[in-house]
Design an enzyme around this catalytic site. Structure first.
Site, PDB file in Angstrom:
ATOM      1  N   HIS A  54       0.897  -1.301   0.169  1.00  0.00           N
ATOM      2  CA  HIS A  54      -0.091   0.045  -0.014  1.00  0.00           C
ATOM      3  C   HIS A  54       0.867   1.292   0.013  1.00  0.00           C
ATOM      4  O   HIS A  54       0.520   2.249   0.623  1.00  0.00           O
ATOM      5  CB  HIS A  54      -0.952   0.064   1.217  1.00  0.00           C
ATOM      6  N   ASN A 127     -10.252  -3.013   2.197  1.00  0.00           N
ATOM      7  CA  ASN A 127      -9.697  -2.861   0.772  1.00  0.00           C
ATOM      8  C   ASN A 127     -11.134  -2.373  -0.004  1.00  0.00           C
ATOM      9  O   ASN A 127     -12.211  -2.623   0.503  1.00  0.00           O
ATOM     10  CB  ASN A 127      -9.271  -4.291   0.337  1.00  0.00           C
TER      11      ASN A 127
END
Ligand code: NDP
Length: 479
Positions: A54, A127
């Protein structure tokens, strides 16, 4: 208007910021040009370690507003009554790419949401997918290694990806989402967010409920065709971040409807699937979505590094009324996320403006690197104490969690079905969506040897016969 005077970090006025100090006009630099030395030394340290996953992200502030009452399930103050508002910060990201990578890669998108509640920070670190590739955290570093760069060449290598997945059938559900149209969202505004893990809610009556959090995009779902995404990766690699920033600057505030699925505590023991398995969803027909509130993003950060790069999220951050669950991945993330933030930013990262709660922090932690607040001031640093310092409050005790079973390294594959839910998703797709899904998978398999493809195709066949047959035909494998 008169400009303010430039200073060093120590606050000394700077007499010259264009010409270095040299011995003679053509001569070498002098070591005593401490303004130059400070400038270069600070510049060398401008980057903090990027997140291992990420790394590339964009964020914005917003407001969460309760629209439906769920106080019968939870005492959490964030849900205390219709109309209640709570400030938030949301960071979107891709997963596998580095900090400079393109926003339009096929990849899950991070949806990390921070609520600044009256009783401390609540982070949902989710997510844009309701499930994940793994259910056991022991496998996570290996999985990420296989998706990242080849240690010899430094390139991404589909052979390593599919070799790993051929030995990880639990990934089939997430693979199916990843290679479907939703694997490349058209920016961050047009995708859903999911808490993904099972969490818990508990009320003042001592009852616990298991819960899944969903954030449905009120802009609708929009995805990018792979060709357009590839073109944007070259021409506008910051496409998604730019889209979010510009929409908010223009007053087009994106919104998501927060919804929950609720499971009474004891139902978990009766389910045919494991409700704490991160590779599974809870079917909507058994656990219908219930609206809770609206999340709106309405303010851009002023400084990317200070507010987005230094933002740190942890699923361990839950206020009273919200709790964890036995989900193994969640349990490991409770440790891993604060650990990553301490390494990446420093032990006092929770005091940074973007990370600190709005309510007063009265912890007895002291000292540590970069302690930039008043470090607790004159309040003594131990507890219990006789000076009327901050003390525990037993009214926020979570109800006891029932646990049974022998401690053992259980093989989840023995008790799990890795294929049905992936097949269910395949079966709700239209014919055209199935073609695109299997085209995308076949394209991602290019160059992978047949002996690695075969066990993968075996997995697709077990999800749905048609799914496996289509992929086999598209990659030229005879069954
Ligand atoms: P439902 O038919 O009630 O729900 C299907 C869900 O699939 C909808 O929420 C829809 O989202 C979503 N969806 C549609 N296309 C895709 C895609 N390409 N990738 C990811 N999600 C998609 O069925 P069930 O609840 O029984 O679930 C069936 C399958 O749907 C599951 O196996 C799972 O793969 C998927 N799914 C289920 C979710 C759940 O929480 N139950 C959540 C998301 C996906 P939308 O309404 O936004 O169009």
């Amino acid at each position: 208007m008169k400009k303010p005077v430039l200073t060093t970090a120590g606050g000394h006025p700077v007499s010259q910021n264009q010409h270095s100090l040299t011995a003679g006009s053509r001569g070498p630099l002098l070591m005593q040009d401490m303004h130059l030395v400070e400038k270069l030394a600070h510049f060398n340290r401008e980057r903090i370690p990027e997140r291992v996953v990420h790394a590339k992200g964009s964020g914005a502030y917003g407001t969460f507003t309760v629209t439906q009452d769920i106080t019968r399930f939870t005492r959490a103050s964030v849900f205390a009554g219709i109309g209640k508002t709570t400030p938030t910060f949301l960071r979107f990201s891709t997963v596998a790419g580095e900090r400079g990578s393109a926003d339009t890669e096929r990849d899950p998108r991070g949806f990390a949401l921070k609520f600044y509640t009256d009783e401390g920070i609540w982070d949902i670190v989710g997510n844009n997918t309701p499930v994940f590739f793994e259910r056991d955290p022991l496998k996570f570093p290996d999985f990420i290694h296989s998706q990242k760069r080849d240690p010899r060449t430094g390139y991404k290598n589909p052979i390593r990806m599919w070799d790993y997945w051929s030995r990880a059938p639990e990934a089939m559900h997430q693979i199916t989402i990843l290679f479907s149209d939703r694997g490349i969202p058209d920016g961050y505004r047009y995708m859903n967010g999911y808490g993904s893990h099972t969490f818990s809610l508990w009320n003042n009556g001592g009852e616990r409920f298991w819960v899944k959090f969903h954030f449905k995009s009120m802009q609708g779902i929009k995805n990018l065709p792979p060709e357009k995404a590839a073109q944007l990766a070259g021409s506008d690699p910051d496409y998604a971040g730019r889209d979010l920033f510009e929409a908010i600057e223009a007053g087009q505030f994106p919104r998501w409807k927060m919804m929950v699925q609720i499971m009474p505590e004891l139902d978990a023991e009766r389910q045919s699937f494991n409700p704490f398995d991160l590779t599974k969803v809870w079917p909507h027909n058994e656990y219908p979505l219930q609206e809770v509130g609206i999340l709106e993003l309405n303010r851009n950060p002023e400084n990317y590094f200070a507010e987005v790069e230094q933002a740190a999220f942890s699923p361990a951050n839950v206020p009273p009324g919200i709790g964890y669950s036995p989900d193994k991945m969640l349990q490991a993330r409770l440790f891993a996320y604060p650990d990553a933030a301490r390494y990446r930013i420093g032990v006092n990262y929770q005091s940074l403006p973007v990370n600190r709660p709005l309510n007063q922090v009265t912890a007895y932690h002291r000292d540590g690197g970069m302690r930039f607040d008043n470090n607790g001031g004159r309040v003594d640093n131990y507890e219990p104490n006789g000076f009327n310092g901050p003390a525990q409050d037993e009214s926020v005790t979570e109800p006891p969690l029932r646990i049974r079973g022998d401690a053992f390294r259980y093989d989840a594959h023995r008790e799990n079905d890795d294929f049905t839910q992936a097949g269910n998703l395949y079966r709700i797709l239209t014919g055209e969506e199935r073609e695109r899904l299997t085209d995308n998978i076949a394209a991602a398999m290019r160059g992978v040897p047949a002996e690695i493809l075969r066990p993968n195709i075996e997995h697709f066949l077990r999800c749905d016969q048609d799914y496996g047959l289509k992929i086999a035909a598209k990659v030229g494998i005879k069954l």
